[in-house]
Design a protein around this motif. Structure first.
Motif, short mmCIF file in Angstrom:
data_model
loop_
_atom_site.label_atom_id
_atom_site.label_comp_id
_atom_site.label_asym_id
_atom_site.label_seq_id
_atom_site.Cartn_x
_atom_site.Cartn_y
_atom_site.Cartn_z
N THR A 1 0.84 -1.19 0.00
CA THR A 1 0.00 0.00 0.00
C THR A 1 0.88 1.25 0.00
N HIS A 2 0.31 2.35 -0.45
CA HIS A 2 0.96 3.65 -0.31
C HIS A 2 0.26 4.47 0.78
N ASP A 3 -0.78 3.88 1.39
CA ASP A 3 -1.60 4.57 2.38
C ASP A 3 -1.06 4.31 3.78
N GLN A 4 -0.51 5.34 4.40
CA GLN A 4 0.11 5.17 5.71
C GLN A 4 -0.88 4.75 6.78
N ASP A 5 -2.11 5.29 6.74
CA ASP A 5 -3.11 4.92 7.74
C ASP A 5 -3.47 3.45 7.62
N GLU A 6 -3.57 2.97 6.38
CA GLU A 6 -3.85 1.56 6.14
C GLU A 6 -2.75 0.69 6.73
N ALA A 7 -1.51 1.08 6.50
CA ALA A 7 -0.37 0.32 7.02
C ALA A 7 -0.36 0.31 8.55
N LEU A 8 -0.62 1.44 9.17
CA LEU A 8 -0.61 1.52 10.63
C LEU A 8 -1.74 0.69 11.24
N THR A 9 -2.89 0.68 10.58
CA THR A 9 -4.06 -0.03 11.09
C THR A 9 -3.89 -1.54 11.05
N MET A 10 -3.29 -2.07 9.98
CA MET A 10 -3.37 -3.49 9.70
C MET A 10 -2.13 -4.30 10.08
N SER A 11 -0.98 -3.68 10.15
CA SER A 11 0.28 -4.42 10.12
C SER A 11 0.80 -4.86 11.48
N ASP A 12 1.51 -5.99 11.46
CA ASP A 12 2.38 -6.35 12.58
C ASP A 12 3.69 -5.58 12.47
N ARG A 13 4.24 -5.56 11.25
CA ARG A 13 5.42 -4.75 10.96
C ARG A 13 5.25 -4.09 9.60
N ILE A 14 6.00 -3.01 9.41
CA ILE A 14 5.96 -2.25 8.16
C ILE A 14 7.38 -2.11 7.64
N ALA A 15 7.57 -2.38 6.34
CA ALA A 15 8.83 -2.09 5.66
C ALA A 15 8.59 -0.86 4.78
N LEU A 16 9.21 0.24 5.14
CA LEU A 16 9.06 1.48 4.38
C LEU A 16 10.14 1.54 3.31
N LEU A 17 9.70 1.62 2.04
CA LEU A 17 10.64 1.64 0.92
C LEU A 17 10.75 3.02 0.31
N ARG A 18 11.95 3.30 -0.17
CA ARG A 18 12.19 4.54 -0.92
C ARG A 18 13.27 4.26 -1.97
N GLU A 19 12.93 4.49 -3.23
CA GLU A 19 13.86 4.33 -4.34
C GLU A 19 14.57 2.98 -4.29
N GLY A 20 13.79 1.91 -4.06
CA GLY A 20 14.31 0.56 -4.15
C GLY A 20 15.05 0.06 -2.95
N GLU A 21 15.00 0.78 -1.84
CA GLU A 21 15.67 0.36 -0.62
C GLU A 21 14.70 0.44 0.56
N ILE A 22 14.93 -0.41 1.56
CA ILE A 22 14.13 -0.34 2.78
C ILE A 22 14.73 0.72 3.70
N VAL A 23 13.96 1.77 3.93
CA VAL A 23 14.42 2.88 4.77
C VAL A 23 14.32 2.52 6.25
N GLN A 24 13.20 1.89 6.62
CA GLN A 24 13.00 1.50 8.02
C GLN A 24 12.07 0.30 8.06
N LEU A 25 12.36 -0.62 8.97
CA LEU A 25 11.54 -1.80 9.20
C LEU A 25 11.21 -1.87 10.68
#
Length: 364
Positions: free
Chosen positions: A203-227
């Protein structure tokens, strides 16, 4: 009688290892040596802006795209040479991809027939999957007779009917309106808890990610910025990009000097929070951590503050959002439960925006 090749129901999903996955299109690098371990039974979201590589990574996992380098393992098995239909993974797309000439039950039964499940087993499997998504009485309808949300539930039932240990979901709620999207977010979360499979959700929707996830991998330009967990990404972002992408941010630009953060735009000095970074170029204060008081109010000693002028007050029922602009032109946003009649807080008022020292975060 034909025996079903499918495994019996399991209460846990399969672990996934993504090792050194890279993907280039000509001179454009879409994924750059991505490494990611996903736990069995975990709900992991790949979050990012368009072009971040999240959907490409999901499609490599599904087998629809071949990487330039790296490998994908599911439960210890290398999937690199297996075509999509032999990987045993469920898939839900943004566009439902239902067969319009088939009934709901026939759509859900389709993957079972392709895998040559015994005919006698199929009706029970289909009924079970439809009950899971609360469509038990709609098996004889055609997709065109259903709402968008119901069609997406059919697509979900079709993806889980053969009891996969991993379910991949590529922005499945993107075409739905806000209210329906929020309802299905909770339903998918419930379903995940009930059946315990591993879900990889894009998803690109941050609220969706926060609501549903156990963990989130945030990507930027082909790399994981934060997990990390939703709490970690929101409360402890590791850089300014993560802070700005996940949630609303009040960010002061400057630098750490000694025991203080120097706000260069306002020529002000703020105290550093406990456990702060030794180096940093930004100070983050989330809107719910920021407070607003009239210009003449006494600010407690444990708070830092900055004067501003209120530009807008947005009533949200039990809370409201106050927007105020500083002398240098920076807009600050605060979410507060202060009632509308609070003295000194109205459009045009001179106020003091303040925050507890440990409510701030220093960012790289």
């Amino acid at each position: 009688m034909t025996q079903s090749p499918l495994p019996e129901r399991t209460t846990a999903g399969a672990p996934i290892r993504i090792a050194g996955i890279s993907k280039d299109y000509g001179d454009t690098t879409v994924l750059d040596a991505v490494n990611l371990d996903i736990r069995a039974g975990e709900f992991l979201t790949l979050l990012g802006a368009s072009g971040s590589g999240k959907s490409t990574l999901l499609n490599i996992l599904a087998g629809f795209i071949k990487p330039n380098a790296g490998r994908v393992e599911v439960d210890g098995v290398d999937m690199s040479k297996l075509p999509p239909h032999k990987r045993g993974l469920g898939m839900v797309f943004q566009h439902y991809a239902l067969f319009p000439h088939m009934t709901v039950a026939e759509n859900v039964a389709f993957p079972l027939r392709r895998q040559r499940v015994a005919k006698a087993e199929i009706p029970a499997r289909v009924a079970e999957a439809l009950e899971m998504v609360e469509l038990g009485r709609m098996g004889e309808r055609k997709p065109t007779e259903l709402s968008g949300g119901q069609q997406q539930r059919v697509a979900l039932a079709r993806a889980i009917v053969f009891r996969p240990r991993v379910l991949l979901m590529d922005e499945p709620l993107g075409a739905l309106d806000k209210m329906l999207r929020e309802q299905l977010q909770l339903e998918i979360r419930r379903l995940h808890k009930d059946i315990g499979i591993t879900i990889v959700f894009v998803t690109h929707d941050q609220d969706e990610a926060l609501t549903m996830s156990d963990r989130i991998a945030l990507l930027r330009e082909g790399e994981i910025v934060q997990l990390g967990t939703p709490t970690e990404l929101y409360d402890e972002p590791n850089c300014r990009y993560a802070a700005e992408f996940v949630g609303i941010s009040n960010i002061f630009r400057g630098s750490v000097r000694g025991a203080a953060f120097i706000d260069e735009s306002h020529a002000r000095e703020y105290r550093l929070p406990s456990g702060h970074r030794a180096e940093g170029t930004s100070l983050l204060v989330r809107p719910e951590r920021l407070r607003v008081a009239a210009a003449g109010a006494v600010i407690p000693a444990e708070y830092d503050h900055i004067p501003a002028t209120v530009e807008d007050c947005i009533y949200l029922g039990s809370s409201r959002t106050v927007q105020a602009r500083t002398a240098s032109g920076k807009l600050l946003i605060v979410r507060t439960d202060v009632p509308r009649s609070a003295d000194g807080v109205h459009i045009g008022a001179q106020v003091q925006m303040h925050w507890g020292v440990d409510d701030a975060r220093v960012l790289a």
